[in-house]
Design an enzyme around this catalytic site. Structure first.
Site, mmCIF file in Angstrom:
data_model
loop_
_atom_site.group_PDB
_atom_site.id
_atom_site.type_symbol
_atom_site.label_atom_id
_atom_site.label_comp_id
_atom_site.label_asym_id
_atom_site.label_seq_id
_atom_site.Cartn_x
_atom_site.Cartn_y
_atom_site.Cartn_z
ATOM 1 N N GLY A 1 0.795 -6.901 2.766
ATOM 2 C CA GLY A 1 1.481 -7.711 3.769
ATOM 3 C C GLY A 1 0.514 -8.499 4.638
ATOM 4 N N CYS B 1 9.545 6.825 -1.644
ATOM 5 C CA CYS B 1 8.710 6.260 -2.716
ATOM 6 C C CYS B 1 9.008 6.984 -4.049
ATOM 7 C CB CYS B 1 7.246 6.423 -2.308
ATOM 8 S SG CYS B 1 6.100 5.387 -3.206
ATOM 9 N N SER C 1 -8.125 -4.518 10.606
ATOM 10 C CA SER C 1 -7.706 -3.408 9.756
ATOM 11 C C SER C 1 -8.677 -2.255 9.926
ATOM 12 C CB SER C 1 -7.674 -3.852 8.288
ATOM 13 O OG SER C 1 -7.272 -2.760 7.487
ATOM 14 N N GLY D 1 -4.690 -5.184 6.451
ATOM 15 C CA GLY D 1 -5.282 -6.170 5.529
ATOM 16 C C GLY D 1 -4.951 -5.896 4.082
ATOM 17 N N CYS E 1 10.250 -4.407 -10.522
ATOM 18 C CA CYS E 1 9.318 -3.278 -10.517
ATOM 19 C C CYS E 1 9.111 -2.773 -11.941
ATOM 20 C CB CYS E 1 9.915 -2.161 -9.656
ATOM 21 S SG CYS E 1 8.739 -0.872 -9.274
ATOM 22 N N ARG F 1 -9.702 -0.344 7.698
ATOM 23 C CA ARG F 1 -10.614 -0.162 6.561
ATOM 24 C C ARG F 1 -11.049 -1.525 6.040
ATOM 25 N NH1 ARG F 1 -5.560 1.706 2.879
ATOM 26 N NH2 ARG F 1 -5.297 -0.292 1.879
ATOM 27 N N GLY G 1 5.751 -3.681 -3.218
ATOM 28 C CA GLY G 1 4.812 -4.770 -2.983
ATOM 29 C C GLY G 1 5.458 -6.143 -3.011
HETATM 30 C C1 LIG Z 1 1.535 5.759 -5.248
HETATM 31 C C2 LIG Z 1 2.195 4.456 -4.946
HETATM 32 C C3 LIG Z 1 2.655 3.678 -5.993
HETATM 33 C C4 LIG Z 1 3.268 2.456 -5.737
HETATM 34 N N1 LIG Z 1 3.685 1.704 -6.786
HETATM 35 C C5 LIG Z 1 4.200 0.489 -6.559
HETATM 36 C C6 LIG Z 1 4.565 -0.333 -7.655
HETATM 37 O O1 LIG Z 1 4.447 0.057 -8.826
HETATM 38 N N2 LIG Z 1 5.055 -1.567 -7.385
HETATM 39 C C7 LIG Z 1 5.198 -2.008 -6.097
HETATM 40 O O2 LIG Z 1 5.637 -3.153 -5.903
HETATM 41 N N3 LIG Z 1 4.883 -1.237 -5.041
HETATM 42 C C8 LIG Z 1 4.384 -0.014 -5.250
HETATM 43 N N4 LIG Z 1 4.038 0.770 -4.177
HETATM 44 C C9 LIG Z 1 4.332 0.283 -2.822
HETATM 45 C C10 LIG Z 1 3.268 -0.682 -2.310
HETATM 46 O O3 LIG Z 1 2.028 -0.053 -2.341
HETATM 47 C C11 LIG Z 1 3.646 -1.101 -0.904
HETATM 48 O O4 LIG Z 1 4.822 -1.854 -0.947
HETATM 49 C C12 LIG Z 1 2.585 -1.948 -0.258
HETATM 50 O O5 LIG Z 1 1.379 -1.269 -0.183
HETATM 51 C C13 LIG Z 1 3.046 -2.370 1.133
HETATM 52 O O6 LIG Z 1 2.069 -3.161 1.717
HETATM 53 P P1 LIG Z 1 1.799 -3.134 3.297
HETATM 54 O O7 LIG Z 1 0.807 -4.212 3.530
HETATM 55 O O8 LIG Z 1 3.082 -3.142 4.007
HETATM 56 O O9 LIG Z 1 1.173 -1.698 3.587
HETATM 57 P P2 LIG Z 1 -0.201 -1.078 3.035
HETATM 58 O O10 LIG Z 1 -0.488 -1.567 1.675
HETATM 59 O O11 LIG Z 1 -0.075 0.395 3.226
HETATM 60 O O12 LIG Z 1 -1.310 -1.630 4.029
HETATM 61 C C14 LIG Z 1 -1.410 -1.181 5.348
HETATM 62 C C15 LIG Z 1 -2.669 -1.787 5.956
HETATM 63 O O13 LIG Z 1 -2.726 -1.434 7.337
HETATM 64 C C16 LIG Z 1 -4.017 -0.944 7.637
HETATM 65 N N5 LIG Z 1 -3.911 -0.058 8.813
HETATM 66 C C17 LIG Z 1 -3.441 1.203 8.887
HETATM 67 N N6 LIG Z 1 -3.560 1.665 10.137
HETATM 68 C C18 LIG Z 1 -4.094 0.664 10.876
HETATM 69 C C19 LIG Z 1 -4.466 0.532 12.249
HETATM 70 N N7 LIG Z 1 -4.295 1.516 13.150
HETATM 71 N N8 LIG Z 1 -5.006 -0.630 12.658
HETATM 72 C C20 LIG Z 1 -5.215 -1.665 11.792
HETATM 73 N N9 LIG Z 1 -4.889 -1.571 10.499
HETATM 74 C C21 LIG Z 1 -4.326 -0.423 10.043
HETATM 75 C C22 LIG Z 1 -4.447 -0.252 6.341
HETATM 76 O O14 LIG Z 1 -5.826 -0.049 6.266
HETATM 77 C C23 LIG Z 1 -3.963 -1.280 5.321
HETATM 78 O O15 LIG Z 1 -4.884 -2.343 5.240
HETATM 79 C C24 LIG Z 1 3.430 2.005 -4.401
HETATM 80 C C25 LIG Z 1 2.982 2.801 -3.342
HETATM 81 C C26 LIG Z 1 2.362 4.005 -3.603
HETATM 82 C C27 LIG Z 1 1.878 4.844 -2.460
#
Ligand SMILES: Cc1cc2nc3c(=O)[nH]c(=O)nc-3n(C[C@H](O)[C@H](O)[C@H](O)COP(=O)(O)OP(=O)(O)OC[C@H]3O[C@@H](n4cnc5c(N)ncnc54)[C@H](O)[C@@H]3O)c2cc1C
Length: 400
Positions: free
Chosen positions: A13, A158, A35, A10, A346, A37, A310
Site C-alpha cells: 500500500g 487470512c 517505515s 513502505g 487471487c 523496516r 494485495g
Molecule cells: C502468508 C501470507 C500470504 C499472503 N498471500 C497473498 C496472496 O497470495 N495474494 C495476495 O494478494 N495477498 C496475499 N497476502 C496479503 C498481502 O500480503 C497483503 O494484502 C499486503 O501485504 C497488504 O499490504 P499493506 O501495505 O497494507 O501492508 P503490509 O504489506 O503489511 O505493509 C505494512 C508496512 O508498514 C510498515 N510498518 C509497520 N509498522 C510501522 C510503524 N510503526 N511505522 C512505520 N511503518 C510501519 C511495515 O514495515 C510495512 O512496510 C498474504 C499475506 C500473508 C501474511
C-alpha cells in the site's frame, strides 16, 4: 509552499501510494515514506519459506533505492504516535514529522492473545520472522515426524494463506516420503470449507472438499480454539488434537501507533474509511490495505474476518493517491472504490497444483465468480511473484 505528503509503511500500500502520487504531481509535491523496516516483503511467498523453497533474500528488496529513483524521500523509522489534530506524526525517537496529507499503510500485527499458546507452541507464517520460525520447527519435525495441525483461529481473516500452507505441507510430506504416516488436520473458524473469509465462491466448498479428500486431510469447520499447548490444540468443543508440528493463523490488530489514536481507529486498531479512503474523521488522512477497516458483512457462529489481499490494497492506494492529487489541486476528492466492489483476484498455491479465484467483486453480491483449479496455478503463482517483485522494485506502480 509545496504540500507535504507523509506515507506510513513502505510495502504494497505505502509503496504504491507514494510513487503513484509522485508520478502524478512530480515536483509539485514532497512525498516522504516512513517505515520501520528498510525492505519490501513479498508476503505471498512466505508460504514457501519454511520448506527452504525461498529465502529472505529471494522475496525482499531494499526500498531505499526504489524510493530515491522515484523522487520519494525514505525515512527508516517506526511511527510511534499519530496526532491528526496537529497534522503530525511522532516517531520512536520523538522526532516530529509534520504533514499536509497522511496515508496510513502500516499493515497489522498478530493478535497473539486471542488464543493463548499459538505464538509459543504453534507459530505462524504471517511475518518474515514468523515464517523463519516455522521453518525451524519444520526442520525439527522432519527429524521426528508425527501428526500435524494447520489452522485459522476465531477472528482470523487470512484464510487463503492457511489453505495454501495446508496443501503445501501435504505436498512436502509426500516429497519427504512420510505422507502416509502423518495425520493432517485443518481447523478453521470458517462455517464451511472454502468460505475463504469472502463467503465462498461457486463450487468452492466442493472443490476444497475434493482437494482435502484427495490429500487425506481431515477438515474441522466452525471451530474456535481454546489454547495451544506444547503438543496439542485444545478445541472449543473439548477435543484435543495432538501435534508434532502446527501452524496457526491468528487474528490481526492494527499497529500500536494507529490503535492508540482513537480519533481515527476502531477498537482493533483498524481505520474506518470512506469510499475515497479518507478516514471518517479527517479529510487529509487516508488509510489503505490491511490498515483500513472492512465491515464484516455476515454473522457466523465463530467469528470470521475478511481477508485484505494485495490486489485491493494496490487499488486503494491508487484511489488515495488520485484523491490527494485532487485535493492538492484544490478540488474535491471524487475517486471512489468501495472495498466490497473491488474485483477478487487471487491464486492459491498447493505445492504443485492450485486454485485461481476470479470474481467481479470481493464480496457478495457478485455477477460473475469462478474458481479454476489445476497445476498451471502453481506456475502462475511463481510468475506473479517474479512480476510483482520486479514491478515494485522498479517503482512501476502504474502497471496492473
Ligand atoms: C502468508 C501470507 C500470504 C499472503 N498471500 C497473498 C496472496 O497470495 N495474494 C495476495 O494478494 N495477498 C496475499 N497476502 C496479503 C498481502 O500480503 C497483503 O494484502 C499486503 O501485504 C497488504 O499490504 P499493506 O501495505 O497494507 O501492508 P503490509 O504489506 O503489511 O505493509 C505494512 C508496512 O508498514 C510498515 N510498518 C509497520 N509498522 C510501522 C510503524 N510503526 N511505522 C512505520 N511503518 C510501519 C511495515 O514495515 C510495512 O512496510 C498474504 C499475506 C500473508 C501474511
Amino acid at each position: 509552499m509545496k504540500k507535504q505528503v507523509l506515507v506510513l509503511g513502505g510495502n504494497f500500500g505505502g509503496l504504491t501510494a507514494a510513487i503513484a502520487l509522485k508520478k502524478a504531481l512530480h515536483g509539485d509535491v514532497d512525498v516522504t515514506v516512513m517505515s520501520d523496516r528498510d525492505y519490501f516483503l513479498y508476503n505471498p511467498s512466505l508460504i514457501w519459506l519454511p520448506f527452504g523453497l525461498r529465502t529472505r533474500d529471494d522475496i525482499t528488496f531494499k526500498v531505499g533505492p526504489t524510493f530515491e529513483a522515484a523522487g520519494v524521500e525514505f525515512v527508516q523509522k517506526a511511527a510511534a504516535k499519530i496526532e491528526p489534530e496537529l497534522n503530525r506524526v511522532v516517531d520512536v525517537d520523538g522526532v516530529i514529522h509534520p504533514y499536509d496529507y497522511l496515508v496510513i499503510a502500516t499493515g497489522t500485527v498478530n493478535d497473539w492473545d486471542r488464543v493463548p499458546g499459538v505464538k509459543e507452541n504453534a507459530g505462524t507464517i504471517v511475518t518474515l520472522a514468523d515464517a523463519e520460525d516455522s521453518g525451524r520447527r519444520w526442520r525439527e519435525f522432519l527429524n521426528d515426524p508425527g501428526d500435524i495441525v494447520i489452522g485459522a483461529t476465531q477472528g482470523a481473516s487470512c484464510f487463503g494463506a492457511a489453505y495454501e500452507y495446508l496443501f503445501n505441507v501435504s505436498y512436502q510430506l509426500r516429497k519427504a516420503g512420510i505422507k502416509k504416516q502423518v495425520k493432517l488436520t485443518y481447523v478453521t473458524a470458517e462455517p464451511y470449507l472454502g468460505h475463504f473469509g469472502i463467503d465462498g465462491m461457486p463450487t468452492g466448498e466442493f472443490m476444497v472438499d475434493m482437494f482435502m479428500k484427495k490429500e487425506s486431510i481431515t477438515g474441522i469447520t466452525n471451530m474456535a480454539m481454546e489454547y495451544v499447548s506444547k503438543d496439542a490444540v485444545k478445541l472449543a468443543d473439548g477435543r484435543e488434537l495432538p501435534f508434532k508440528y502446527a501452524m496457526v493463523v491468528p487474528p490481526f490488530l492494527g499497529i500500536d501507533a494507529v490503535r492508540s489514536c482513537d480519533t481515527i481507529s476502531n477498537a482493533a486498531g483498524f481505520v474506518p474509511v470512506r469510499d475515497t479512503y479518507q478516514t471518517k474523521t479527517y479529510d487529509n488522512v487516508y488509510a489503505v490495505g490491511l490498515a483500513a477497516a472492512v465491515q464484516v458483512p455476515w454473522t457466523t457462529p465463530v467469528a470470521v474476518g475478511v481477508p485484505k489481499t494485495g490486489f485491493p490494497t494496490e487499488i486503494q492506494a491508487h484511489v488515495a493517491a488520485a484523491n490527494i492529487s485532487s485535493q492538492i489541486a484544490g478540488l474535491v476528492p471524487t475517486r471512489e472504490k468501495p472495498f466490497a466492489e473491488i474485483p477478487a483476484l487471487c491464486v492459491m498455491d498447493a505445492g504443485n497444483n492450485g486454485i485461481m479465484l476470479l470474481g467481479d467483486h470481493m464480496l457478495k453480491p457478485r455477477r460473475a465468480a469462478m474458481l479454476i483449479p489445476g497445476p498451471q496455478n502453481h506456475a502462475i503463482k511463481v510468475g506473479l511473484e517474479k512480476y510483482f517483485l520486479w514491478k515494485s522494485r522498479t517503482g512501476r506502480v502504474n502497471l496492473p
